[in-house]
Design an enzyme around this catalytic site. Structure first.
Site, PDB file in Angstrom:
ATOM      1  N   HIS A 107       0.812  -1.227   0.000  1.00 45.70           N
ATOM      2  CA  HIS A 107       0.000   0.000   0.000  1.00 45.70           C
ATOM      3  C   HIS A 107       0.837   1.264   0.000  1.00 45.70           C
ATOM      4  O   HIS A 107       0.316   2.352  -0.206  1.00 45.70           O
ATOM      5  CB  HIS A 107      -0.936  -0.007   1.214  1.00 45.70           C
ATOM      6  CG  HIS A 107      -2.019  -1.022   1.087  1.00 45.70           C
ATOM      7  ND1 HIS A 107      -3.322  -0.698   0.769  1.00 45.70           N
ATOM      8  CD2 HIS A 107      -1.996  -2.370   1.190  1.00 45.70           C
ATOM      9  CE1 HIS A 107      -4.046  -1.801   0.703  1.00 45.70           C
ATOM     10  NE2 HIS A 107      -3.266  -2.836   0.964  1.00 45.70           N
TER      11      HIS A 107
ATOM     12  N   ASP B 192       3.495   9.384  -0.951  1.00 47.62           N
ATOM     13  CA  ASP B 192       2.309   8.616  -0.557  1.00 47.62           C
ATOM     14  C   ASP B 192       2.082   7.499  -1.565  1.00 47.62           C
ATOM     15  O   ASP B 192       2.212   7.733  -2.775  1.00 47.62           O
ATOM     16  CB  ASP B 192       1.082   9.552  -0.566  1.00 47.62           C
ATOM     17  CG  ASP B 192       0.092   9.229   0.554  1.00 47.62           C
ATOM     18  OD1 ASP B 192       0.030   8.049   0.959  1.00 47.62           O
ATOM     19  OD2 ASP B 192      -0.617  10.137   0.996  1.00 47.62           O
TER      20      ASP B 192
HETATM   21  C1  GDG Z   1      -2.240   3.875   3.248  1.00 45.64           C
HETATM   22  C2  GDG Z   1      -1.215   4.543   2.313  1.00 45.64           C
HETATM   23  C3  GDG Z   1      -2.872   4.406   0.446  1.00 45.64           C
HETATM   24  C4  GDG Z   1      -8.865  10.107   7.447  1.00 45.64           C
HETATM   25  N1  GDG Z   1      -9.245  10.918   8.455  1.00 45.64           N
HETATM   26  C5  GDG Z   1     -10.471  10.543   8.796  1.00 45.64           C
HETATM   27  C6  GDG Z   1     -10.873   9.488   7.978  1.00 45.64           C
HETATM   28  N2  GDG Z   1      -9.863   9.236   7.160  1.00 45.64           N
HETATM   29  C7  GDG Z   1      -9.883   8.220   6.093  1.00 45.64           C
HETATM   30  C8  GDG Z   1      -9.922   8.879   4.746  1.00 45.64           C
HETATM   31  C9  GDG Z   1      -9.324   7.798   3.859  1.00 45.64           C
HETATM   32  C10 GDG Z   1      -8.353   7.126   4.797  1.00 45.64           C
HETATM   33  O1  GDG Z   1      -8.696   7.468   6.110  1.00 45.64           O
HETATM   34  C11 GDG Z   1      -6.909   7.574   4.562  1.00 45.64           C
HETATM   35  O2  GDG Z   1      -6.437   6.936   3.442  1.00 45.64           O
HETATM   36  P1  GDG Z   1      -5.123   7.428   2.673  1.00 45.64           P
HETATM   37  O3  GDG Z   1      -5.042   6.644   1.421  1.00 45.64           O
HETATM   38  O4  GDG Z   1      -5.248   8.885   2.406  1.00 45.64           O
HETATM   39  O5  GDG Z   1      -3.890   7.227   3.657  1.00 45.64           O
HETATM   40  P2  GDG Z   1      -3.224   6.097   4.659  1.00 45.64           P
HETATM   41  O6  GDG Z   1      -4.044   5.917   5.873  1.00 45.64           O
HETATM   42  O7  GDG Z   1      -1.836   6.564   4.875  1.00 45.64           O
HETATM   43  O8  GDG Z   1      -3.225   4.735   3.829  1.00 45.64           O
HETATM   44  C12 GDG Z   1      -1.915   5.325   1.212  1.00 45.64           C
HETATM   45  C13 GDG Z   1      -3.764   3.633   1.404  1.00 45.64           C
HETATM   46  O9  GDG Z   1      -3.020   2.963   2.419  1.00 45.64           O
HETATM   47  C14 GDG Z   1      -4.590   2.590   0.669  1.00 45.64           C
HETATM   48  O10 GDG Z   1      -3.780   1.732  -0.061  1.00 45.64           O
HETATM   49  O11 GDG Z   1      -3.678   5.191  -0.409  1.00 45.64           O
HETATM   50  O12 GDG Z   1      -0.980   5.862   0.300  1.00 45.64           O
HETATM   51  O13 GDG Z   1      -0.344   5.400   3.052  1.00 45.64           O
HETATM   52  O14 GDG Z   1     -10.290   6.880   3.464  1.00 45.64           O
HETATM   53  O15 GDG Z   1     -11.244   9.234   4.439  1.00 45.64           O
HETATM   54  N3  GDG Z   1     -12.089   8.906   8.085  1.00 45.64           N
HETATM   55  C15 GDG Z   1     -12.938   9.383   9.041  1.00 45.64           C
HETATM   56  N4  GDG Z   1     -12.599  10.400   9.868  1.00 45.64           N
HETATM   57  C16 GDG Z   1     -11.386  11.006   9.786  1.00 45.64           C
HETATM   58  O16 GDG Z   1     -11.103  11.935  10.555  1.00 45.64           O
HETATM   59  N5  GDG Z   1     -14.147   8.824   9.165  1.00 45.64           N
END
Ligand code: GDG
Length: 459
Positions: free
Chosen positions: A158, A367
Site C-alpha cells: 500500500h 504517498d
Molecule cells: C495507506 C497509504 C494508500 C482520514 N481521516 C479521517 C478518515 N480518514 C480516512 C480517509 C481515507 C483514509 O482514512 C486515509 O487513506 P489514505 O489513502 O489517504 O492514507 P493512509 O491511511 O496513509 O493509507 C496510502 C492507502 O493505504 C490505501 O492503499 O492510499 O498511500 O499510506 O479513506 O477518508 N475517516 C474518518 N474520519 C477522519 O477523521 N471517518
C-alpha cells in the site's frame, strides 16, 4: 470461485453503527471481501501482555469471517513499533534519516510473521487464494511455503517502493527481497513503484525483469509483478456525499465558515503527509494574497496515529504549535485562518465537508496512493466542483490529471496553486473534475480488486 483469505496487520471488525473506520486499508478491503466472501486474518490491536496470546478470536459478519490474534508486548514493540514503523515505513517513504534499524526489532518482525503463518495455517484450504497486505507482512509467504503451502499467494504493497539507493541502505534488504520473491504476484500502487522494484533487482545484479517488466526472476523463483492503483467505491461515495451534505451536522459546519471559502486537508498525523509544509504553503498564500484574509478558512482534519512512536508524538506538538502560530499572527477577533482538528471526524461529516470545500489540499511528501484525493473528487457537486491541489509525489497523481499538481517542498508553488484554485473559472473546474470523475468511476475499488485477483489466479 475460490475463497479469498486476506491477511493484514490490523483487522477492523465493522462496528454496529456501520460507520467505516479511519484508514485507507480498512476502508478498501471491507468492500472487497464483502463482495467475494472469505476470511480476514490479522492482529486485533490488543496486547496479551508478556504471556503468549490465546487462540484466535473468530467472528462472523455476513460473508466475512474475521480471525483476530493478540500479540505480546514484546511483539508489538519489536514487530510493529520497531521494524515496521521505524524502519520499513520511513525507508519506503524515502526517509533514510528517520530509519532506526536494530537487530532485535528485525528478529521480532520475522518472528511475528512466523507466528501469523502458524495461526493462519489451520484455517486454510488447498484452493484458497491468499492475499497478503502491506509492509508488515512481507515474509509471510516464505513462512507458509516453508510449511508446505502451495496456494496462490499474492502481496499488495500500500505504500511506495523506493529506488535501489534508498532500499539498499536498509541492512536487511536481502531478506526483504527474498521474502517478496516467494509470492506469485507482487502488486504495487503505481508504475513508478513497480519500476523501482524491477530496476533495483537488475541494478544490484540479483534478478531479471521478464516480459517487459510484468515478471521477475530472482532467488530461484519467477513471479509476476504489476501496478494496481487502489481506489474507492466511487459511485457509492458520491451518493453518500450528496446525502451527507444535507445533514444537520454539515449544515452547522457550513454556517460556521460564515460564507468564507473552505479549504480542506485530511490526513492521519504522519510525517509523510507533508502537513507542516502545507501549513507553510497556506500561510504564504495569505501573505501573498492579503485580499483573501478573512475570506477563507483552512480546515485540517488530522486524526492521531502511532502516537507511541517518538517521531509521531513530536509531530503532534509541532503541527499544533504551527497552526497556533499562524492563527496568532494572521487571525483576527472574528476570523481563525486554520481550524486544526486533531481527532477523527465521523465519515458523513467528512464527506459533506469535502463537498463543501472549494479546494481539497492533498500534498504528501510521498504517498503510496492517497484515497483522500479520490474521495474529495468523488464528493464534488458536478455543477460546481471544487479544485484538487495534489502533490506530484502521491500515487494518485499518476491518475488524477485534472488536479493542480504541486511539489510539496515548493512552498510558494503550493501558495500559488491555492490562489489559482480559488479563482479558477467554473468551466475549467468542471472540465478538470469531469476528467477525474470519469476515470474514478471506471477505476474504482472493485476494478482494483478484480484486476489484482485476475492476475493472481490466471496462469
Ligand atoms: C495507506 C497509504 C494508500 C482520514 N481521516 C479521517 C478518515 N480518514 C480516512 C480517509 C481515507 C483514509 O482514512 C486515509 O487513506 P489514505 O489513502 O489517504 O492514507 P493512509 O491511511 O496513509 O493509507 C496510502 C492507502 O493505504 C490505501 O492503499 O492510499 O498511500 O499510506 O479513506 O477518508 N475517516 C474518518 N474520519 C477522519 O477523521 N471517518
Amino acid at each position: 470461485m475460490s475463497r479469498l483469505v486476506v491477511v493484514s496487520n490490523r483487522v477492523t471488525v465493522p462496528q454496529k453503527s456501520g460507520d467505516a473506520p479511519a484508514g485507507g486499508l480498512a476502508v478498501a478491503l471491507q468492500a472487497a471481501l464483502e463482495e467475494r466472501g472469505g476470511i480476514w486474518m490479522g492482529w486485533s490491536g490488543n496486547s496479551s501482555g508478556e504471556r503468549g496470546p490465546e487462540k484466535l478470536d473468530i467472528r462472523e459478519h455476513g460473508n466475512i469471517t474475521y480471525a483476530l490474534t493478540d500479540l505480546t508486548d514484546t511483539d508489538v514493540e519489536e514487530y510493529y513499533h520497531g521494524f515496521a514503523n521505524r524502519v520499513l515505513w520511513p525507508i519506503c517513504h524515502y526517509r533514510l534519516d528517520l530509519a532506526e534499524y536494530g537487530r532485535k526489532e528485525m528478529a521480532g518482525y520475522f518472528r511475528v510473521n512466523r507466528f501469523f503463518a502458524h495461526k493462519l495455517a489451520p484455517l486454510l484450504k488447498p484452493d484458497d487464494i491468499i492475499w497478503v497486505h502491506d509492509y508488515h507482512l512481507i515474509p509471510l509467504a516464505a513462512e507458509l511455503r516453508q510449511m508446505g503451502f502451495k496456494n496462490k499467494i499474492g502481496f499488495f504493497l500500500h505504500i511506495p517502493w523506493p529506488p535501489a539507493d534508498v532500499l539498499f541502505a536498509m541492512p536487511v534488504h536481502e531478506q526483504i527481497m527474498r521474502g517478496l520473491s516467494q509470492y506469485d504476484l507482487v502488486g504495487f500502487q503505481t508504475d513508478f513503484d513497480l519500476d523501482n522494484f524491477g530496476g533495483g533487482l537488475v541494478r544490484e545484479g540479483i534478478g531479471e525483469r521478464l516480459e517487459g517488466g510484468k515478471k521477475f526472476s530472482t532467488y530461484g523463483r519467477t513471479f509476476k509483478g504489476g501496478a494496481y492503483s487502489i481506489s474507492i467505491e466511487t459511485k457509492a461515495f458520491a451518493e453518500f456525499a450528496v446525502k451527507a451534505s444535507k445533514s444537520s451536522m454539515v449544515r452547522k459546519a457550513r454556517q460556521s465558515v460564515e460564507g468564507r471559502d473552505l479549504i480542506i486537508g485530511v490526513d492521519r498525523l504522519d510525517y509523510s503527509k507533508g502537513i507542516t509544509q502545507r501549513i507553510d504553503g497556506f500561510e504564504q498564500f495569505l501573505k501573498l494574497n492579503p485580499a483573501y484574509q478573512n475570506k477563507v478558512t483552512y480546515l485540517q482534519v488530522t486524526p492521531k496515529s502511532r502516537s507511541e512512536v517518538p517521531e509521531y508524538e513530536q509531530m503532534q506538538r509541532t503541527v499544533a504549535e504551527q497552526a497556533g502560530r499562524v492563527n496568532g499572527a494572521l487571525g483576527t477577533v472574528d476570523w481563525v485562518p486554520i481550524r486544526y482538528v486533531n481527532r477523527s471526524v465521523p465519515r458523513p461529516l467528512l464527506a459533506g465537508l469535502y463537498r463543501l470545500a472549494k479546494i481539497g489540499l492533498v500534498t504528501p511528501l510521498r504517498d503510496g496512493m492517497n484515497l483522500v484525493a479520490k474521495e474529495y473528487v468523488a464528493a464534488q457537486d458536478p455543477e460546481d466542483p471544487g479544485v484538487l491541489v495534489l502533490s506530484r509525489f502521491a500515487g494518485a497523481a499518476r491518475e488524477l490529471s485534472g488536479a493542480l499538481l504541486v511539489n510539496p517542498y515548493d512552498i510558494e508553488g503550493t501558495a500559488h496553486a491555492i490562489a489559482r484554485g480559488l479563482t479558477m473559472s467554473l468551466d475549467e473546474r468542471k472540465q478538470r473534475w469531469e476528467k477525474m470523475m470519469e476515470h474514478l468511476l471506471k477505476y474504482d475499488i472493485n476494478r482494483w480488486c478484480d484486476d489484482f485477483l485476475k492476475d493472481l489466479t490466471e496462469e
